[in-house]
Design a protein around this motif. Structure first.
Motif, short mmCIF file in Angstrom:
data_model
loop_
_atom_site.label_atom_id
_atom_site.label_comp_id
_atom_site.label_asym_id
_atom_site.label_seq_id
_atom_site.Cartn_x
_atom_site.Cartn_y
_atom_site.Cartn_z
N ALA A 30 0.82 -1.21 0.00
CA ALA A 30 0.00 0.00 0.00
C ALA A 30 0.85 1.26 0.00
O ALA A 30 0.57 2.23 -0.72
CB ALA A 30 -0.92 -0.01 1.22
N GLN A 31 1.93 1.27 0.79
CA GLN A 31 2.79 2.45 0.83
C GLN A 31 3.45 2.67 -0.53
O GLN A 31 3.59 3.82 -0.98
CB GLN A 31 3.87 2.28 1.90
CG GLN A 31 4.69 3.54 2.16
CD GLN A 31 3.90 4.64 2.83
OE1 GLN A 31 3.06 4.38 3.68
NE2 GLN A 31 4.15 5.89 2.42
N GLY A 32 3.80 1.59 -1.19
CA GLY A 32 4.41 1.71 -2.52
C GLY A 32 3.44 2.17 -3.59
O GLY A 32 3.87 2.58 -4.68
N LEU A 382 -15.95 9.27 -0.43
CA LEU A 382 -15.82 7.94 -1.01
C LEU A 382 -17.17 7.32 -1.34
O LEU A 382 -17.25 6.24 -1.91
CB LEU A 382 -15.06 7.02 -0.06
CG LEU A 382 -13.65 7.47 0.32
CD1 LEU A 382 -13.02 6.48 1.28
CD2 LEU A 382 -12.79 7.63 -0.92
N GLY A 383 -18.25 7.99 -0.97
CA GLY A 383 -19.57 7.47 -1.25
C GLY A 383 -20.01 6.37 -0.32
O GLY A 383 -21.06 5.79 -0.49
N SER A 384 -19.22 6.07 0.70
CA SER A 384 -19.59 5.06 1.69
C SER A 384 -18.79 5.33 2.95
O SER A 384 -17.90 6.16 2.97
CB SER A 384 -19.29 3.65 1.18
OG SER A 384 -17.91 3.46 1.04
N GLU A 385 -19.12 4.62 4.00
CA GLU A 385 -18.32 4.74 5.22
C GLU A 385 -16.91 4.21 4.98
O GLU A 385 -16.69 3.42 4.05
CB GLU A 385 -19.01 3.98 6.35
CG GLU A 385 -20.28 4.65 6.84
CD GLU A 385 -20.81 4.03 8.10
OE1 GLU A 385 -21.74 4.60 8.67
OE2 GLU A 385 -20.30 2.97 8.52
N PRO A 386 -15.95 4.63 5.78
CA PRO A 386 -14.57 4.17 5.57
C PRO A 386 -14.48 2.65 5.65
O PRO A 386 -15.11 2.02 6.52
CB PRO A 386 -13.80 4.84 6.71
CG PRO A 386 -14.83 5.20 7.74
CD PRO A 386 -16.07 5.50 6.96
N GLU A 404 -1.65 -7.97 -2.87
CA GLU A 404 -2.13 -7.39 -4.13
C GLU A 404 -3.65 -7.43 -4.21
O GLU A 404 -4.29 -6.44 -4.59
CB GLU A 404 -1.54 -8.15 -5.32
CG GLU A 404 -0.15 -7.74 -5.71
CD GLU A 404 0.30 -8.38 -7.02
OE1 GLU A 404 1.34 -7.96 -7.54
OE2 GLU A 404 -0.40 -9.30 -7.52
N GLN A 405 -4.21 -8.57 -3.87
CA GLN A 405 -5.67 -8.71 -3.96
C GLN A 405 -6.38 -7.87 -2.90
O GLN A 405 -7.47 -7.35 -3.15
CB GLN A 405 -6.04 -10.19 -3.85
CG GLN A 405 -5.59 -10.99 -5.06
CD GLN A 405 -5.77 -12.49 -4.89
OE1 GLN A 405 -6.40 -12.95 -3.95
NE2 GLN A 405 -5.18 -13.26 -5.80
N ALA A 406 -5.76 -7.73 -1.74
CA ALA A 406 -6.34 -6.87 -0.70
C ALA A 406 -6.40 -5.42 -1.18
O ALA A 406 -7.44 -4.75 -1.02
CB ALA A 406 -5.51 -6.97 0.58
N LEU A 407 -5.32 -4.95 -1.79
CA LEU A 407 -5.33 -3.57 -2.30
C LEU A 407 -6.27 -3.43 -3.48
O LEU A 407 -6.87 -2.35 -3.68
CB LEU A 407 -3.90 -3.16 -2.69
CG LEU A 407 -3.04 -2.54 -1.57
CD1 LEU A 407 -3.66 -1.25 -1.06
CD2 LEU A 407 -2.81 -3.49 -0.42
N ALA A 411 -9.21 -0.65 -3.77
CA ALA A 411 -8.96 0.35 -4.81
C ALA A 411 -10.14 1.30 -5.05
O ALA A 411 -9.93 2.51 -5.26
CB ALA A 411 -8.57 -0.34 -6.12
N PRO A 412 -11.41 0.84 -5.04
CA PRO A 412 -12.51 1.78 -5.27
C PRO A 412 -12.59 2.91 -4.23
O PRO A 412 -13.13 3.98 -4.52
CB PRO A 412 -13.75 0.89 -5.18
CG PRO A 412 -13.27 -0.47 -5.54
CD PRO A 412 -11.90 -0.55 -4.95
N HIS A 413 -12.02 2.68 -3.07
CA HIS A 413 -12.06 3.69 -2.01
C HIS A 413 -10.87 4.65 -2.08
O HIS A 413 -10.84 5.67 -1.41
CB HIS A 413 -12.08 3.02 -0.64
CG HIS A 413 -13.24 2.09 -0.46
ND1 HIS A 413 -14.47 2.53 -0.02
CD2 HIS A 413 -13.36 0.75 -0.67
CE1 HIS A 413 -15.30 1.49 0.03
NE2 HIS A 413 -14.65 0.42 -0.37
N PHE A 414 -9.86 4.29 -2.91
CA PHE A 414 -8.67 5.12 -3.05
C PHE A 414 -8.36 5.27 -4.54
O PHE A 414 -7.43 4.64 -5.06
CB PHE A 414 -7.49 4.49 -2.31
CG PHE A 414 -7.71 4.31 -0.83
CD1 PHE A 414 -7.55 5.38 0.04
CD2 PHE A 414 -8.10 3.08 -0.32
CE1 PHE A 414 -7.75 5.22 1.39
CE2 PHE A 414 -8.32 2.92 1.03
CZ PHE A 414 -8.14 3.99 1.90
N PRO A 415 -9.14 6.08 -5.25
CA PRO A 415 -9.01 6.17 -6.72
C PRO A 415 -7.66 6.65 -7.20
O PRO A 415 -7.27 6.37 -8.34
CB PRO A 415 -10.13 7.15 -7.11
CG PRO A 415 -10.48 7.87 -5.85
CD PRO A 415 -10.23 6.93 -4.73
N ALA A 416 -6.90 7.35 -6.36
CA ALA A 416 -5.58 7.84 -6.79
C ALA A 416 -4.48 6.80 -6.61
O ALA A 416 -3.33 7.02 -7.02
CB ALA A 416 -5.23 9.12 -6.01
#
Length: 542
Positions: A30-32, A382-386, A404-407, A411-416
């Protein structure tokens, strides 16, 4: 809120609970990807399950009998990807599987049930051809670049047959990989921090609750009791055996999902043979164990598979029955009897197998499950709760794919957030070829002639190219500082304390190294006192 709770204004993108292999792997990934990550572990890194494995990157040859082809293929593909990222702490190993036509097995697997229907006269046996078929699949499901394929060995003439009883005249030899599991966790944490993550050990997450568009997370320093309130836009529960406890008691959510805890125990004995290959032994009860060269002068034997109940706070310890079982199992194959008196060390860990709450005995699965709870829709950005992502299960071989699969699920919650990046990217010290260890050892000894072969190889196998930094400027052994025993010196300890989160002697001698096998209780006690003093001086200087 208690008076001694400090409130921070900093908001993280992702907060990870759990400093085992899944938690540190997710934090690094995630940091990467550009997220700002914080990870909290209530003990030492890899203190629980992630330091208690059989130390193998393997596809799970045994799982083919249960038709877990997808799980095996995923793990086999990962073996070689991981080899290229960490050639210092992981390396190819050949496994010898002795075979005798008179071997009989109790218990059932999907494969044995099918064979019993088609070939009832073979009940209780695994025919030679079914083993060869399984090994053929194992060789070819995931593709091979660095690992050799299966061969057949004549145990009556080969050195691999000398330690084995005469009734075994043939064996199959195949490839899997060794891994230093605790070091893998520490290196993932280090790399995450080097990329900007915050890593907190001995820090317990007391509570976590949704508060608008973020999580309000209260953490407590286990040693001082000081609390701090942090905020994060997303939360990952990678608590391993504690994952269910985190859901119900820390986050306080109702869920039918949980884990079944299975205890695996290992014994370590003085080495039983001289070659560098491992053995794969099949038991009459249908189970298997490994006998593996360990820390140069020892043999590792394991593992058992016992129900541990549902309470993760119960310390996993080997039972007398388990120790007797492993000794008897190995003695059924080795010419030399393995006795309880031979055991110099044991360790036990619990594997959290996903349980969906169904009442059937087969509800638990050995593959991992990633479950996301995003709450009801809100007017937030984000359109939803965290989101909360719970990690159920997993195995060390597939930790990178799990991350990888967790991120991907987050991904929909962190579009950038950017895309996958970790495949074959070296971990600290792993920036050299898969076959480069002998060259690094030779170079290290040339620069520091006081290092013998064992000492130099141990440092390279632990730290890779960074071993040169630990030894930098040393012309004699005295230049490495105080010697604590087992080739452990002040220079290495300072590295482990400064770079790898080590605080106590057990962090060093039983996790980041296994030098506890070579050190006396008095030496370990002196080491602990030295580390405590060093930490006190460091705090005073702050």
């Amino acid at each position: 809120m208690a008076d001694h709770t400090e409130v921070t204004e900093k908001i993280f993108d992702l907060f990870v609970i759990g400093g085992g292999i899944n938690g540190t792997g997710i934090a690094r990934d995630a940091q990467g990807r550009g997220l700002q990550v914080c990870l909290a572990e209530m003990g030492d890194l890899a203190e629980a399950t992630s330091s208690k494995s059989t130390k193998l990157f393997h596809g799970g040859l045994r799982y083919l009998e249960f038709f877990e082809v997808g799980l095996v293929k995923k793990a086999l593909i990962e073996r070689e990807v991981l080899l290229e990222a960490m050639p210092h702490i992981s390396w190819p190993m050949r496994f010898v599987l002795p075979y005798s036509p008179d071997m009989r097995f109790e218990g059932e697997t999907p494969t044995s049930r099918l064979l019993n229907r088609v070939m009832p006269w073979m009940k209780g046996r695994r025919p030679d051809w079914i083993i060869r078929l399984g090994l053929f699949l194992y060789d070819n499901l995931g593709g091979r670049k660095h690992l050799k394929g299966t061969t057949t060995i004549d145990l009556t003439t080969a050195p691999e047959g000398r330690p084995i009883k005469d009734r075994f005249r043939k064996a199959y030899e195949y490839s899997d990989c060794w891994v230093e599991d605790s070091r893998l966790v520490a290196l993932n944490a280090r790399d995450a921090e080097a990329r900007g993550a915050t890593v907190m050990t001995r820090t317990k997450v007391v509570s976590a609750e949704r508060d608008g568009a973020s999580w309000a997370i209260t953490v407590e320093d286990v040693e001082t009791g000081a609390q701090e309130l942090l905020r994060s836009r997303g939360l990952v529960n990678a608590g391993g055996p504690w994952v269910e406890n985190v859901v119900r008691n820390t986050v306080r959510m109702n869920s039918s999902e949980g884990v079944r805890l299975v205890r695996g125990s290992h014994i370590v004995v003085p080495k039983l043979y001289d070659h560098g290959k491992a053995y794969f032994f099949q038991g009459e009860d249908g189970r298997i164990i490994f006998a593996i060269p360990y820390e140069t002068d020892f043999t590792l034997i394991g593992t058992t598979d016992k129900d541990h109940g549902r309470d993760p706070t119960v310390k996993p310890e080997i039972s007398d029955d388990e120790a007797d079982y492993l000794c008897a199992f190995a003695s059924n194959y080795f010419e030399k009897e393995v006795r309880r008196d031979d055991v110099v060390w044991t360790y036990s860990g619990v594997r959290p197998l996903y349980d969906d709450g169904a009442k059937s005995a087969t509800a638990a699965t050995r593959d991992y499950v990633l479950s996301v709870d995003a709450g009801p829709a809100t007017d937030g950005p984000l359109g939803s709760e965290p989101p909360l992502l719970n990690v159920f299960g997993g195995k060390i071989t597939t930790y990178r794919k799990l991350a990888e699969q967790a991120l991907g699920k987050l991904a929909p919650h962190f579009p950038a957030m950017t895309g996958d990046w970790t495949a074959r990217v070296p971990l600290p010290g792993g920036d050299f070829p898969v076959d480069g260890v002998p060259g690094l050892v030779s170079d290290l000894r040339e620069r520091h002639p006081f290092l013998d072969e064992y000492w130099a190889r141990r440092l390279v196998r632990a730290y890779g190219t960074e071993a040169a930094e630990i030894c930098a400027g040393a012309s004699t052994a005295d230049d490495m500082g105080r010697a604590f025993g087992g080739t452990l010196t002040e220079a290495e300890l300072r590295w482990l304390m400064r770079k790898e989160y080590a605080r106590r002697a057990e962090d060093v001698v039983w996790r980041r190294t296994k030098l506890g096998l070579r050190m006396s209780a008095e030496q370990i006690e002196a080491l602990d006192a030295w580390m405590l003093e060093e930490r006190g001086m460091a705090r005073a200087a702050e």
